[in-house]
Design an enzyme around this catalytic site. Structure first.
Site, mmCIF file in Angstrom:
data_model
loop_
_atom_site.group_PDB
_atom_site.id
_atom_site.type_symbol
_atom_site.label_atom_id
_atom_site.label_comp_id
_atom_site.label_asym_id
_atom_site.label_seq_id
_atom_site.Cartn_x
_atom_site.Cartn_y
_atom_site.Cartn_z
ATOM 1 N N LYS A 135 10.486 -5.749 -0.417
ATOM 2 C CA LYS A 135 11.234 -4.693 -1.108
ATOM 3 C C LYS A 135 12.628 -4.635 -0.509
ATOM 4 C CE LYS A 135 11.569 0.397 -1.489
ATOM 5 N NZ LYS A 135 10.919 1.712 -1.292
ATOM 6 N N ASP B 255 18.368 4.006 -1.192
ATOM 7 C CA ASP B 255 17.453 4.767 -2.045
ATOM 8 C C ASP B 255 17.825 6.247 -2.027
ATOM 9 O OD1 ASP B 255 15.373 5.801 -3.510
ATOM 10 O OD2 ASP B 255 13.842 5.460 -1.961
ATOM 11 N N LYS C 249 16.651 12.717 -3.605
ATOM 12 C CA LYS C 249 16.133 13.125 -2.302
ATOM 13 C C LYS C 249 16.985 14.250 -1.729
ATOM 14 C CE LYS C 249 14.324 8.612 -0.823
ATOM 15 N NZ LYS C 249 12.915 8.981 -0.649
ATOM 16 N N ASP D 88 15.940 0.959 3.482
ATOM 17 C CA ASP D 88 14.851 0.789 2.518
ATOM 18 C C ASP D 88 14.727 -0.659 2.028
ATOM 19 O OD1 ASP D 88 12.711 1.975 1.260
ATOM 20 O OD2 ASP D 88 13.852 2.678 -0.482
ATOM 21 N N ASP E 65 11.999 8.296 -7.704
ATOM 22 C CA ASP E 65 12.009 7.987 -6.269
ATOM 23 C C ASP E 65 10.838 7.076 -5.878
ATOM 24 O OD1 ASP E 65 12.931 8.023 -3.699
ATOM 25 O OD2 ASP E 65 12.194 10.050 -3.227
ATOM 26 N N GLU F 220 10.426 4.048 -6.562
ATOM 27 C CA GLU F 220 11.100 2.895 -7.164
ATOM 28 C C GLU F 220 10.677 1.566 -6.557
ATOM 29 O OE1 GLU F 220 12.239 4.521 -4.669
ATOM 30 O OE2 GLU F 220 12.867 2.883 -3.352
ATOM 31 N N ARG G 179 7.814 0.322 -5.775
ATOM 32 C CA ARG G 179 6.680 -0.305 -6.456
ATOM 33 C C ARG G 179 7.100 -0.933 -7.791
ATOM 34 N NH1 ARG G 179 3.513 5.299 -6.332
ATOM 35 N NH2 ARG G 179 4.821 5.410 -4.459
HETATM 36 N N1 BES Z 1 11.802 4.542 0.343
HETATM 37 C C1 BES Z 1 10.907 5.615 0.133
HETATM 38 C C2 BES Z 1 9.829 5.730 1.215
HETATM 39 C C3 BES Z 1 10.287 5.997 2.614
HETATM 40 C C4 BES Z 1 10.238 7.269 3.151
HETATM 41 C C5 BES Z 1 10.710 4.967 3.424
HETATM 42 C C6 BES Z 1 10.630 7.508 4.451
HETATM 43 C C7 BES Z 1 11.090 5.205 4.726
HETATM 44 C C8 BES Z 1 11.045 6.464 5.246
HETATM 45 C C9 BES Z 1 10.226 5.461 -1.219
HETATM 46 O O1 BES Z 1 10.980 4.842 -2.183
HETATM 47 C C10 BES Z 1 9.917 6.829 -1.707
HETATM 48 O O2 BES Z 1 10.830 7.561 -1.946
HETATM 49 N N2 BES Z 1 8.631 7.129 -1.860
HETATM 50 C C11 BES Z 1 8.220 8.404 -2.317
HETATM 51 C C12 BES Z 1 7.113 8.184 -3.337
HETATM 52 C C13 BES Z 1 6.763 9.407 -4.134
HETATM 53 C C14 BES Z 1 7.925 9.829 -5.000
HETATM 54 C C15 BES Z 1 5.550 9.101 -4.980
HETATM 55 C C16 BES Z 1 7.721 9.209 -1.129
HETATM 56 O O3 BES Z 1 7.163 8.617 -0.208
HETATM 57 O O4 BES Z 1 7.918 10.405 -1.121
HETATM 58 ZN ZN ZN Z 2 12.415 3.544 -1.529
HETATM 59 MN MN MN Z 3 12.227 6.191 -3.204
#
Ligand code: BES
Ligand code: ZN
Ligand code: MN
Length: 495
Positions: free
Chosen positions: A262, A267, A274, A285, A344, A346, A348
């Site tokens: 990824k 992000d 966020k 990210d 968010d 994204e 996946r």
């Molecule tokens: N890049 C983030 C996950 C992340 C969080 C990486 C903290 C490193 C540190 C990912 O894209 C994300 O935002 N995931 C969301 C998913 C949710 C919206 C289903 C999350 O983990 O909140």
């Molecule tokens: Zn992300």
């Molecule tokens: Mn995200």
């Protein structure tokens, strides 16, 4: 990287530097090489050890400054514990620990010949020393000298088998470089490291004989990578997919192994934006993609006898008038439709298209993807273990074992139909978020819908891949996590 810091190998007769590190077990019996420090050293050591209560326990050290009639200005004796303790030593981590003990601006000799420390151990110590020496200072305009920065000068590792150590050390050099490439990428700010700049840097692997192909948005549109394209559509930067191929097997037709990363260079969350606090961390990210580039460097440098595909999806996730919305439905490369619940989620979406592309085109033996995929994995495992998800027990076990061997540890989490149904969508084939419960697992279930029965493992590295706490071998924000783990996996099972 520390400018003046180098590691070399020498015999046990080669001249000593002003600072000497000496190893010993827990019996207070000095190893034979201590003879190099002259006839008066043992008595001096014994009285100092008595005075300090030093018993040679693993991790303890005794510092002898200006010892009389000893051919070194300073001798630091390092305890390595009992034979059983020594068998468990991670020599790379020990190298990092030693680095911290070396005085700033001084050159040093490390006398390494103790039972249990072979040429491979010496090469691992050298790896740990150079990894610990890494710093990301390129944006500091006020440069410190190495000495002011507390950095030691050159180090020589002395051991009887120094020829073998040098040879093994050479093989580790490419690995160290690969880890440092990955660290640099993770540390780099997001205004500099755009998807096209990332792709340009990955292209440097060509110099090592890695074949590079880059797909731009036009090509992606043509083949139908609409899940990935949707993520990047709010960004002014063009999305990129980079395919790296290392053909190291005797038979060019051998099915390759494949690593997928990824690479969300930043992000924001997109329209599901966020919160501001800590958002700057989302420059990391792309740690999965960084690992894949570093790994390809390591494998190509040592001419690994294996066919390997590296594939990374590079996008920037931004809010914008053109950005993707919650409620949108996109058709992925696989043909499956995806309802966007949360922009968010994204990573996946990016991986869905790259995973499908790789299995369809290359028919790999297996695919391992790395992704800073969910905040939930930090809640579950913190920063010491990455989450491991797999549809194949043998691959999962091999990864787990490589994690144990390198110290880049993995913990497997469950998958199954009870989790999979959580991401069924009312309007499309699948939705990109299953809500709060089991967030890391439902993300893995989503990916699994795009791997088409190929043996596959997903490593959720949101906790381990960025914002790293200080460790023995790393003081930088980007740890370069996963390069050692996967280099080891390939070495132990696929060449
Ligand atoms: N890049 C983030 C996950 C992340 C969080 C990486 C903290 C490193 C540190 C990912 O894209 C994300 O935002 N995931 C969301 C998913 C949710 C919206 C289903 C999350 O983990 O909140
Ligand atoms: Zn992300
Ligand atoms: Mn995200």
């Amino acid at each position: 990287m520390a400018q003046g810091f180098t590691v070399s190998y020498g015999s046990n007769d080669a001249g000593l530097q002003p600072v000497v590190l000496l190893f010993m077990g827990d019996t207070l019996a000095l190893p034979d090489v201590a003879g190099r420090l002259g006839p008066e050293f043992p008595a001096l050591f014994r009285s100092a050890a008595e005075g300090e209560g030093f018993k040679g326990k693993a991790g303890s050290a005794l510092d002898l400054v200006a010892p009389q009639n000893v051919p070194a200005g300073r001798v630091i004796v390092i305890g390595t514990g009992s034979d059983a303790d020594r068998a468990k030593i991670n020599w790379t981590n020990l190298g990092g620990k030693l680095f911290a003990k070396l005085p700033a601006g001084r050159t040093a000799s490390i006398l390494l010949d103790i039972p249990g420390a072979d040429a491979a151990a010496a090469a691992d110590v050298a790896l740990g020393l150079s990894l610990r020496a890494y710093g990301f200072e390129k944006y500091k305009t006020k440069k410190k000298s190495d000495e002011d920065a507390g950095l030691p000068g050159a180090v020589t590792l002395h051991l009887a088998d120094h020829g073998a150590a040098k040879k093994q050390g050479k093989a580790r050099d490419g690995l160290a470089e690969g880890i440092i490439i990955a660290r640099d990428l993770v540390n780099e700010p997001p205004n500099v490291l755009t998807p096209t700049e990332f792709a340009r840097r990955a292209s440097q692997l060509q110099k090592l004989g890695v074949e590079i192909e880059i797909l731009g948005e036009k090509e992606m549109r043509k083949i139908g990578m609409r899940a990935l394209l949707g993520v990047g559509q709010g960004s002014a930067e063009e999305s990129q997919v980079v395919i790296m191929r290392w053909n190291g097997a005797k038979n060019a037709k051998d099915a390759p192994v494949a690593f997928i990363g990824k690479g969300v260079v930043f992000d924001t969350g997109g329209i599901s934006i966020k919160p501001a606090a800590g958002m700057e961390d989302m420059k990391g990210d792309m740690a999965g993609a960084a690992c894949v580039v570093g790994l390809m460097h390591a494998l190509a440098s040592r001419k690994a006898k294996c066919n390997v595909i590296g594939a990374i999806g590079l996008v920037e996730n931004m809010p914008d008038g053109k950005a993707q919305r919650p409620g949108d439905i996109v058709t992925s490369l696989s043909g499956q439709t995806i309802e966007i619940i949360n922009t968010d989620a994204e990573g996946r979406l990016v991986l869905a298209d790259v995973l499908w592309y790789v299995q369809d085109r290359f028919k790999p033996k297996f695919m391992v993807n790395l992704a800073t995929l969910t905040g939930a994995i930090l809640v579950a495992l913190g920063q010491d273990y990455a989450g491991l998800f797999s549809n194949n027990d043998e691959l999962a076990q091999r990864l787990f074992d490589s994690g144990k061997a390198t110290g880049e540890k993995l913990w497997r989490l469950p998958m199954g139909p009870e989790y999979d149904k959580i991401i069924d969508s009312r309007f499309a084939d699948v939705k990109n978020s299953g809500g709060r419960y089991a967030g890391s697992i439902t993300a893995a279930q989503f990916l699994q819908r795009f791997v088409n029965d190929v043996p596959w493992a997903h490593l959720d590295i949101a906790g381990t891949g960025m914002a790293a706490p200080n460790s023995d071998i790393n003081r930088s924000w980007g740890p370069g996590w996963g390069v050692r783990l996967l280099d080891r996996l390939v070495k132990d099972h696929y060449e």
